[in-house]
Design a protein around this motif. Sequence first.
Motif, PDB file in Angstrom:
ATOM      1  N   UNK A  26      97.804  54.516 111.798  1.00 11.05           N
ATOM      2  CA  UNK A  26      97.118  55.512 111.124  1.00 11.05           C
ATOM      3  C   UNK A  26      95.723  55.516 111.482  1.00 11.05           C
ATOM      4  N   UNK A  43      82.221  48.069 114.208  1.00 12.96           N
ATOM      5  CA  UNK A  43      81.913  47.648 113.117  1.00 12.96           C
ATOM      6  C   UNK A  43      82.800  46.500 112.713  1.00 12.96           C
ATOM      7  N   UNK A  44      84.221  46.753 112.513  1.00 11.98           N
ATOM      8  CA  UNK A  44      84.764  45.829 111.871  1.00 11.98           C
ATOM      9  C   UNK A  44      86.208  45.604 113.220  1.00 11.98           C
ATOM     10  N   UNK A  64      94.473  51.382 111.329  1.00 12.20           N
ATOM     11  CA  UNK A  64      95.376  50.670 110.385  1.00 12.20           C
ATOM     12  C   UNK A  64      96.595  50.825 111.285  1.00 12.20           C
ATOM     13  N   UNK A  69     103.557  47.502 104.990  1.00 11.12           N
ATOM     14  CA  UNK A  69     102.429  46.821 104.914  1.00 11.12           C
ATOM     15  C   UNK A  69     101.078  47.327 105.599  1.00 11.12           C
ATOM     16  N   UNK A  70      99.983  47.907 105.144  1.00  8.33           N
ATOM     17  CA  UNK A  70      99.029  48.394 105.891  1.00  8.33           C
ATOM     18  C   UNK A  70      97.853  47.401 105.914  1.00  8.33           C
ATOM     19  N   UNK A 123      94.042  46.706 108.292  1.00 13.79           N
ATOM     20  CA  UNK A 123      92.908  47.400 109.105  1.00 13.79           C
ATOM     21  C   UNK A 123      92.847  46.543 110.457  1.00 13.79           C
ATOM     22  N   UNK A 167      88.476  54.543 111.407  1.00 17.36           N
ATOM     23  CA  UNK A 167      89.156  53.321 111.443  1.00 17.36           C
ATOM     24  C   UNK A 167      90.790  53.476 111.786  1.00 17.36           C
ATOM     25  N   UNK A 203     100.725  50.138 109.942  1.00 14.52           N
ATOM     26  CA  UNK A 203     101.593  49.672 108.982  1.00 14.52           C
ATOM     27  C   UNK A 203     102.968  49.416 109.676  1.00 14.52           C
ATOM     28  N   UNK A 224      81.426  52.778 113.436  1.00 19.06           N
ATOM     29  CA  UNK A 224      80.473  53.604 112.918  1.00 19.06           C
ATOM     30  C   UNK A 224      79.385  54.191 113.888  1.00 19.06           C
ATOM     31  N   UNK A 267      89.281  43.328 113.200  1.00 22.98           N
ATOM     32  CA  UNK A 267      90.188  42.083 112.692  1.00 22.98           C
ATOM     33  C   UNK A 267      90.869  41.205 113.749  1.00 22.98           C
TER      34      UNK A 267
END
Lengths: 115, 113
Positions: B90, B55-56, B35, B42-43, B45, B33, B37, B50, B58
């Motif tokens: 991150x 997969x994700x 991320x 505030x964290x 994604x 992943x 911050x 995968x 945003x």
Amino acid sequence: QQQVKQSPQSLIVQKGGIPIINCAYENTAFDYFPWYQQFPGKGPALLIAIRPDVSEKKEGRFTISFNKSAKQFSLHIMDSQPGDSATYFCAASNSRSGGYNKLIFGAGTRLAVHP
Amino acid sequence: DTAVSQTPKYLVTQMGNDKSIKCEQNLGHDTMYWYKQDSKKFLKIMFSYNNKELIINETVPNRFSPKSPDKAHLNLHINSLELGDSAVYFCASSQVGGGYEQYFGPGTRLTVT
């Protein structure tokens, strides 16, 4: 849209006190609720996690209380120590959504434990 | 032994530049992943891969492009950097079906001037 609301934003306690951090969620599909601890300059690290089939989980001095009907969960730190001073994040995810754990984080609580 | 590592730790650059952040995990995890911050801690994604598959994704500007050469590596390339991109990024990894714990790297503090 903030799906996980965390309070308070900051918290100061004396050594030995019991800080309590609260989180509320909206999505009833969430079924995994971890708490992460982050020290300055470091990445978040998993502290403790709970699933909605239990109302409480304890690991050492850290306890999660979970209220499924109210869609709320909280972190209690027993006998807090100055070394517990950090930022704490609650999070939630729907672990059944394809198996990929998309964590939604709360805004964080900065905890200071004074000696 | 470092579980999730990122390079560089600090990155200072000017607006309009292109930069990359590298991430490697030696945990044998399938999922990685990115991320972001922000300054208020505030964290959020950004992406998840995968086994090298996205997969994700945003709502992230097209200027951000993740690349996964293999399941142990996930890099983040950012084009035409803007002031608002300043944040700590991150990388994290987890094992699908393995308890869902995500292991985070130490972060890369990006400052755009």
